[in-house]
Design an enzyme around this catalytic site. Structure first.
Site, mmCIF file in Angstrom:
data_model
loop_
_atom_site.group_PDB
_atom_site.id
_atom_site.type_symbol
_atom_site.label_atom_id
_atom_site.label_comp_id
_atom_site.label_asym_id
_atom_site.label_seq_id
_atom_site.Cartn_x
_atom_site.Cartn_y
_atom_site.Cartn_z
ATOM 1 N NE ARG A 11 9.701 -11.993 -34.820
ATOM 2 C CZ ARG A 11 9.033 -13.136 -34.734
ATOM 3 N NH1 ARG A 11 8.572 -13.538 -33.559
ATOM 4 N NH2 ARG A 11 8.816 -13.870 -35.800
ATOM 5 C CD GLN A 57 -2.679 26.017 -28.802
ATOM 6 O OE1 GLN A 57 -3.811 25.622 -29.057
ATOM 7 N NE2 GLN A 57 -2.328 26.480 -27.627
ATOM 8 C CB THR A 85 12.248 -16.020 -45.761
ATOM 9 O OG1 THR A 85 12.033 -15.434 -44.478
ATOM 10 C CG2 THR A 85 11.088 -15.678 -46.671
ATOM 11 C CD GLU A 144 15.136 -9.562 -37.688
ATOM 12 O OE1 GLU A 144 16.208 -9.256 -38.205
ATOM 13 O OE2 GLU A 144 14.980 -9.664 -36.473
HETATM 14 N N1 COS Z 1 10.524 -20.070 -28.295
HETATM 15 C C1 COS Z 1 10.724 -21.394 -28.295
HETATM 16 N N2 COS Z 1 9.965 -22.270 -28.988
HETATM 17 C C2 COS Z 1 8.942 -21.751 -29.691
HETATM 18 C C3 COS Z 1 8.655 -20.375 -29.742
HETATM 19 C C4 COS Z 1 9.502 -19.516 -28.997
HETATM 20 N N3 COS Z 1 9.325 -18.204 -28.980
HETATM 21 N N4 COS Z 1 7.596 -20.177 -30.520
HETATM 22 C C5 COS Z 1 7.204 -21.378 -30.961
HETATM 23 N N5 COS Z 1 8.031 -22.317 -30.460
HETATM 24 C C6 COS Z 1 7.954 -23.768 -30.677
HETATM 25 C C7 COS Z 1 6.573 -24.293 -30.298
HETATM 26 O O1 COS Z 1 6.508 -24.631 -28.925
HETATM 27 C C8 COS Z 1 6.435 -25.488 -31.199
HETATM 28 O O2 COS Z 1 7.122 -26.609 -30.677
HETATM 29 P P1 COS Z 1 6.290 -27.838 -29.994
HETATM 30 O O3 COS Z 1 5.327 -28.333 -31.027
HETATM 31 O O4 COS Z 1 7.359 -28.837 -29.640
HETATM 32 O O5 COS Z 1 5.593 -27.258 -28.785
HETATM 33 C C9 COS Z 1 7.193 -25.079 -32.455
HETATM 34 O O6 COS Z 1 8.082 -24.026 -32.069
HETATM 35 C C10 COS Z 1 6.275 -24.557 -33.529
HETATM 36 O O7 COS Z 1 5.568 -23.465 -32.986
HETATM 37 P P2 COS Z 1 4.069 -23.124 -33.398
HETATM 38 O O8 COS Z 1 3.240 -24.358 -33.337
HETATM 39 O O9 COS Z 1 3.647 -21.955 -32.596
HETATM 40 O O10 COS Z 1 4.283 -22.734 -34.919
HETATM 41 P P3 COS Z 1 3.279 -22.143 -35.990
HETATM 42 O O11 COS Z 1 3.518 -22.878 -37.245
HETATM 43 O O12 COS Z 1 1.899 -22.067 -35.425
HETATM 44 O O13 COS Z 1 3.823 -20.663 -36.296
HETATM 45 C C11 COS Z 1 4.553 -18.432 -36.087
HETATM 46 C C12 COS Z 1 4.279 -19.800 -35.413
HETATM 47 C C13 COS Z 1 3.468 -17.963 -37.011
HETATM 48 C C14 COS Z 1 4.637 -17.503 -34.898
HETATM 49 C C15 COS Z 1 5.894 -18.564 -36.828
HETATM 50 O O14 COS Z 1 5.726 -19.297 -38.030
HETATM 51 C C16 COS Z 1 6.516 -17.229 -37.140
HETATM 52 O O15 COS Z 1 7.105 -16.591 -36.279
HETATM 53 N N6 COS Z 1 6.402 -16.791 -38.411
HETATM 54 C C17 COS Z 1 7.094 -15.599 -38.863
HETATM 55 C C18 COS Z 1 8.433 -15.964 -39.352
HETATM 56 C C19 COS Z 1 9.327 -14.795 -39.408
HETATM 57 O O16 COS Z 1 9.405 -13.999 -38.481
HETATM 58 N N7 COS Z 1 10.046 -14.692 -40.484
HETATM 59 C C20 COS Z 1 11.007 -13.676 -40.649
HETATM 60 C C21 COS Z 1 12.144 -14.288 -41.366
HETATM 61 S S1 COS Z 1 13.647 -13.883 -40.739
HETATM 62 S S2 COS Z 1 13.962 -12.067 -41.247
#
Ligand code: COS
Length: 385
Positions: free
Chosen positions: A240, A274, A123, A356
């Site tokens: 998660r 209840q 982040t 997360e």
């Molecule tokens: N496993 C493997 N690969 C994955 C995946 C997964 N679960 N999810 C996504 N990917 C891959 C996708 O396939 C894509 O690769 P390709 O373009 O080669 O196909 C790439 O990762 C990017 O994925 P995507 O296009 O889905 O990304 P987005 O930018 O649309 O965002 C979200 C996806 C919103 C789901 C992501 O940004 C997210 O999880 N955000 C929250 C972050 C978070 O949890 N932060 C907490 C911080 S740590 S405490």
């Protein structure tokens, strides 16, 4: 109820005993002060529990996913702040498990065998839910990468020995330029910024990480350049459910606290109407359903089948249950609830819905999975009726 093996039951019992002896007696003190409980790490040494996710060949306990969840539920029951310390350290190790070479694993996991902790730096101030929007950079020079950037809300950051840090090696490529690095504490230019003061999980440590021309050996790159986003997403799939496990622990504790209070309030008398009884039943239903959802996701992971959707579902459902059950507990117990330890469970629950990946982001992950598996069109639809 999940059927646990004898070994899993023994590990769960050991976790309960550790929580009763070390975590519960210290929870209120560290919740109040917001200090990091170093004693937790010291007390964890004999059990090697910070190495619970480390494979046997690297000296760890090699617990499967379900067993890790059992331990984390107990830690969440005792104190979700201290549980967060363990969960976040495992989170950072998950990235190394996913993408590390044997040599990287050996080096990264070594501190965990001595109850030291890891930290996961994804982040940034402008990149939270949109993980791809990070602006930290890594420029290759010879056999090193030079990292620059700021990471924020980083759990364990102030006390970790090793970190997994995400930085872009090719900003023009956007998300496909994100790379993951192992960064060791103490490198010149790598400093700890402000410490966050939090509403809940106050025993955990949350800081800013500042990287200013930090020279990292090229051998610390995890996977290949540009694979960082995938590593991060796979790591979050693994991590998660840890939040789900802490959440189930919080919810169970809130419920148990209510039940104990009812017994103390009406000793030897019939329980009152209840309204109360039905609320307690609803809380029990939610806690049991949450635990089942978590265990099912863990059984999928242990079976080696895809579980991204189930990971997101259990994180969302269990954290919502923790919030609902702890808030209901406070309401049911009235002034006692508002002035007792029940308030901590409610404060600790809130972050479970946020970190997360917020529960809104989980819903995005779930809906994408649902839409990717559209049911076959019915005969009527095919016929255009
Ligand atoms: N496993 C493997 N690969 C994955 C995946 C997964 N679960 N999810 C996504 N990917 C891959 C996708 O396939 C894509 O690769 P390709 O373009 O080669 O196909 C790439 O990762 C990017 O994925 P995507 O296009 O889905 O990304 P987005 O930018 O649309 O965002 C979200 C996806 C919103 C789901 C992501 O940004 C997210 O999880 N955000 C929250 C972050 C978070 O949890 N932060 C907490 C911080 S740590 S405490």
């Amino acid at each position: 109820m999940s059927i646990l093996s004898q070994e899993q039951k023994a590990i769960q019992q050991a976790a309960k005993e550790f929580v009763a002896k070390v975590i519960i007696p210290n929870a209120a003190k560290f919740d109040k002060s917001g200090e990091f409980p170093m004693l937790l790490l010291e007390a964890s040494k004999p059990s090697n529990i910070f190495a619970m996710a480390v494979p046997k060949e690297f000296g760890g306990l090699n617990y499967d996913a379900l067993t890790q969840a059992l331990v984390l539920e107990e830690w969440g029951y005792g104190c979700a702040g201290m549980g967060t310390t363990l969960a976040a350290s495992v989170l950072s190790m998950d990235s190394v498990l996913i993408a590390g070479t044997d040599e990287q694993k050996r080096r990264y996991f070594k501190p965990m065998l001595n109850a030291e902790i890891g930290s996961f730096g994804l982040t940034e101030p402008g990149a939270g839910s949109d993980a791809a929007a990070g602006t930290a950079t890594a420029v290759k020079k010879g056999d090193e990468y030079i990292l620059n950037g700021t990471k924020c809300w980083i759990t364990n950051g102030g006390f970790a020995t090793v970190y997994v840090i995400f930085a872009n090696t090719d900003p023009a490529a956007g998300v496909k330029g994100i790379s993951a690095f192992i960064v060791e504490r103490g490198l010149p230019g790598f400093t700890i910024g402000t410490t966050d003061h939090k509403l809940g999980i106050r025993a955990s440590n949350t800081v800013e990480l500042l990287l200013k021309d930090v020279h990292v050996p090229a051998t610390n790159l995890l996977g290949k350049e540009g694979e960082g986003m995938k590593i991060a997403m796979k790591t979050l799939d693994m991590a998660r459910p840890a939040i789900a496990a802490l959440s189930v622990g919080i919810a169970q504790r809130a419920l148990d606290t209510c039940v104990a209070h009812v017994h103390a309030r009406f000793p030897g008398k019939p329980f009152p109407g209840q309204t109360l009884q039905f609320k307690l039943a609803d809380m029990q239903i939610l806690v049991e359903a949450a635990r089942e959802t978590l265990h099912q996701a863990m059984q999928l992971r242990d079976a080696g089948v895809p579980y991204s959707k189930e990971s997101a579902i259990c994180k969302t459902f269990c954290s919502d249950v923790a919030m609902q059950v702890s808030a209901t507990a406070v309401s049911l117990m009235g002034s006692y609830g508002y002035t007792s330890e029940l308030g901590k469970y409610m404060r600790d629950s809130k972050i479970m819905q946020i970190y997360e990946g917020t529960n809104q982001i989980q819903r995005l992950v779930i809906s994408r999975a649902v839409l990717a598996h559209a049911p076959a069109a019915s005969a009527a639809q095919k016929a255009g009726k």
